[in-house]
Design a protein around this motif. Structure first.
Motif, PDB file in Angstrom:
ATOM      1  N   THR A 286       0.828  -1.207   0.000  1.00 36.49           N
ATOM      2  CA  THR A 286       0.000   0.000   0.000  1.00 36.49           C
ATOM      3  C   THR A 286       0.860   1.253   0.000  1.00 36.49           C
ATOM      4  N   ALA A 287       2.012   1.212   0.627  1.00 35.63           N
ATOM      5  CA  ALA A 287       2.904   2.375   0.632  1.00 35.63           C
ATOM      6  C   ALA A 287       3.522   2.594  -0.741  1.00 35.63           C
ATOM      7  N   SER A 288       3.830   1.522  -1.476  1.00 38.22           N
ATOM      8  CA  SER A 288       4.443   1.681  -2.803  1.00 38.22           C
ATOM      9  C   SER A 288       3.443   2.234  -3.800  1.00 38.22           C
ATOM     10  N   ASN A 289       2.152   1.974  -3.626  1.00 42.09           N
ATOM     11  CA  ASN A 289       1.150   2.530  -4.526  1.00 42.09           C
ATOM     12  C   ASN A 289       1.045   4.039  -4.364  1.00 42.09           C
ATOM     13  N   VAL A 290       1.316   4.538  -3.192  1.00 39.63           N
ATOM     14  CA  VAL A 290       1.211   5.964  -2.934  1.00 39.63           C
ATOM     15  C   VAL A 290       2.416   6.710  -3.504  1.00 39.63           C
ATOM     16  N   THR A 291       3.603   6.139  -3.397  1.00 40.02           N
ATOM     17  CA  THR A 291       4.820   6.841  -3.800  1.00 40.02           C
ATOM     18  C   THR A 291       5.464   6.215  -5.034  1.00 40.02           C
ATOM     19  N   GLU A 292       4.686   6.023  -6.096  1.00 40.12           N
ATOM     20  CA  GLU A 292       5.253   5.417  -7.302  1.00 40.12           C
ATOM     21  C   GLU A 292       6.166   6.399  -8.026  1.00 40.12           C
ATOM     22  N   GLU A 293       5.592   7.446  -8.595  1.00 39.79           N
ATOM     23  CA  GLU A 293       6.384   8.427  -9.324  1.00 39.79           C
ATOM     24  C   GLU A 293       5.834   9.810  -9.026  1.00 39.79           C
ATOM     25  N   PRO A 294       6.683  10.805  -9.037  1.00 40.19           N
ATOM     26  CA  PRO A 294       6.174  12.159  -8.761  1.00 40.19           C
ATOM     27  C   PRO A 294       5.319  12.655  -9.925  1.00 40.19           C
ATOM     28  N   GLU A 295       4.291  13.424  -9.594  1.00 38.07           N
ATOM     29  CA  GLU A 295       3.415  13.951 -10.630  1.00 38.07           C
ATOM     30  C   GLU A 295       4.048  15.151 -11.321  1.00 38.07           C
ATOM     31  N   TYR A 296       4.849  15.921 -10.570  1.00 37.34           N
ATOM     32  CA  TYR A 296       5.504  17.096 -11.119  1.00 37.34           C
ATOM     33  C   TYR A 296       6.993  16.804 -11.300  1.00 37.34           C
ATOM     34  N   LEU A 297       7.511  17.161 -12.465  1.00 38.57           N
ATOM     35  CA  LEU A 297       8.911  16.908 -12.785  1.00 38.57           C
ATOM     36  C   LEU A 297       9.660  18.221 -12.915  1.00 38.57           C
TER      37      LEU A 297
ATOM     38  N   LEU B 204      12.851  20.578 -14.350  1.00 34.25           N
ATOM     39  CA  LEU B 204      13.309  20.764 -15.730  1.00 34.25           C
ATOM     40  C   LEU B 204      14.229  19.623 -16.156  1.00 34.25           C
ATOM     41  N   ALA B 205      15.153  19.230 -15.283  1.00 34.18           N
ATOM     42  CA  ALA B 205      16.083  18.146 -15.621  1.00 34.18           C
ATOM     43  C   ALA B 205      15.349  16.813 -15.748  1.00 34.18           C
ATOM     44  N   GLU B 206      14.405  16.560 -14.856  1.00 29.66           N
ATOM     45  CA  GLU B 206      13.645  15.308 -14.933  1.00 29.66           C
ATOM     46  C   GLU B 206      12.766  15.277 -16.166  1.00 29.66           C
ATOM     47  N   ALA B 207      12.183  16.422 -16.524  1.00 29.23           N
ATOM     48  CA  ALA B 207      11.357  16.491 -17.733  1.00 29.23           C
ATOM     49  C   ALA B 207      12.205  16.252 -18.981  1.00 29.23           C
ATOM     50  N   ALA B 208      13.416  16.800 -18.984  1.00 32.60           N
ATOM     51  CA  ALA B 208      14.308  16.595 -20.132  1.00 32.60           C
ATOM     52  C   ALA B 208      14.676  15.114 -20.253  1.00 32.60           C
ATOM     53  N   ARG B 209      14.964  14.471 -19.119  1.00 36.67           N
ATOM     54  CA  ARG B 209      15.264  13.033 -19.154  1.00 36.67           C
ATOM     55  C   ARG B 209      14.051  12.238 -19.590  1.00 36.67           C
ATOM     56  N   PHE B 210      12.870  12.626 -19.139  1.00 35.84           N
ATOM     57  CA  PHE B 210      11.646  11.918 -19.502  1.00 35.84           C
ATOM     58  C   PHE B 210      11.367  12.029 -20.998  1.00 35.84           C
ATOM     59  N   LEU B 211      11.537  13.227 -21.564  1.00 39.29           N
ATOM     60  CA  LEU B 211      11.286  13.443 -22.994  1.00 39.29           C
ATOM     61  C   LEU B 211      12.473  13.072 -23.871  1.00 39.29           C
ATOM     62  N   LYS B 212      13.621  12.803 -23.244  1.00 46.65           N
ATOM     63  CA  LYS B 212      14.865  12.501 -23.958  1.00 46.65           C
ATOM     64  C   LYS B 212      15.263  13.658 -24.867  1.00 46.65           C
ATOM     65  N   LEU B 213      15.193  14.865 -24.282  1.00 46.72           N
ATOM     66  CA  LEU B 213      15.578  16.087 -24.977  1.00 46.72           C
ATOM     67  C   LEU B 213      16.559  16.851 -24.096  1.00 46.72           C
ATOM     68  N   LYS B 214      17.190  17.858 -24.668  1.00 47.36           N
ATOM     69  CA  LYS B 214      18.104  18.692 -23.889  1.00 47.36           C
ATOM     70  C   LYS B 214      17.296  19.631 -22.986  1.00 47.36           C
TER      71      LYS B 214
END
Length: 127
Positions: free
Chosen positions: A35-46, A48-58
């Motif tokens: 139940t704890a892992s379902n709550v803290t899977e991935e952050p909803e807000y990323l 700038l660096a995390e968004a770039a890694r997610f989109l695979k862009l600079k």
């Protein structure tokens, strides 16, 4: 006459009780962890660096995408909502061109254009 109990059977029974208690504790831990892992899977807000890694862009390119992707800037850092990034990627979906799938048109697509030559004498174009 009192019956003499076997000390090994008493030890065995105590051992079984300990195992039952440990099994119950492990089950509770597994339920709590799932139940704890379902709550803290991935952050909803990323960030700038995390968004770039997610989109695979600079990062610099993602920073310039602020004009097209909604962003949040609580103080000095820029954050993107993950669902907005996914929607941005889905909005730029391209369908394959059916003309390029045939072998003859593929040849035409990659064929070189005719070479244009200039002559010195009359500066006329020859093909």
């Amino acid at each position: 006459m009192a019956a003499i109990s076997n000390p090994f059977e008493e030890i065995l029974e105590q051992f079984r009780n300990i195992l039952r208690e440990e099994r119950d504790i492990l089950r509770e831990e597994v339920v709590r962890a799932s139940t704890a892992s379902n709550v803290t899977e991935e952050p909803e807000y990323l960030s700038l660096a995390e968004a770039a890694r997610f989109l695979k862009l600079k990062e610099s390119y993602v920073y310039h995408l602020k004009s097209t992707i909604p962003f949040y800037k609580p103080k000095t850092k820029v954050y993107f909502k993950k669902s907005d990034l996914i929607a941005y990627m889905e909005s730029h979906k391209r369908e394959p061109n059916s003309k390029l799938n045939t072998s003859s048109s593929t040849h035409e697509f990659f064929a070189r254009p005719p070479r244009i030559r200039f002559t010195r004498s009359a500066n006329k174009i020859k093909k």
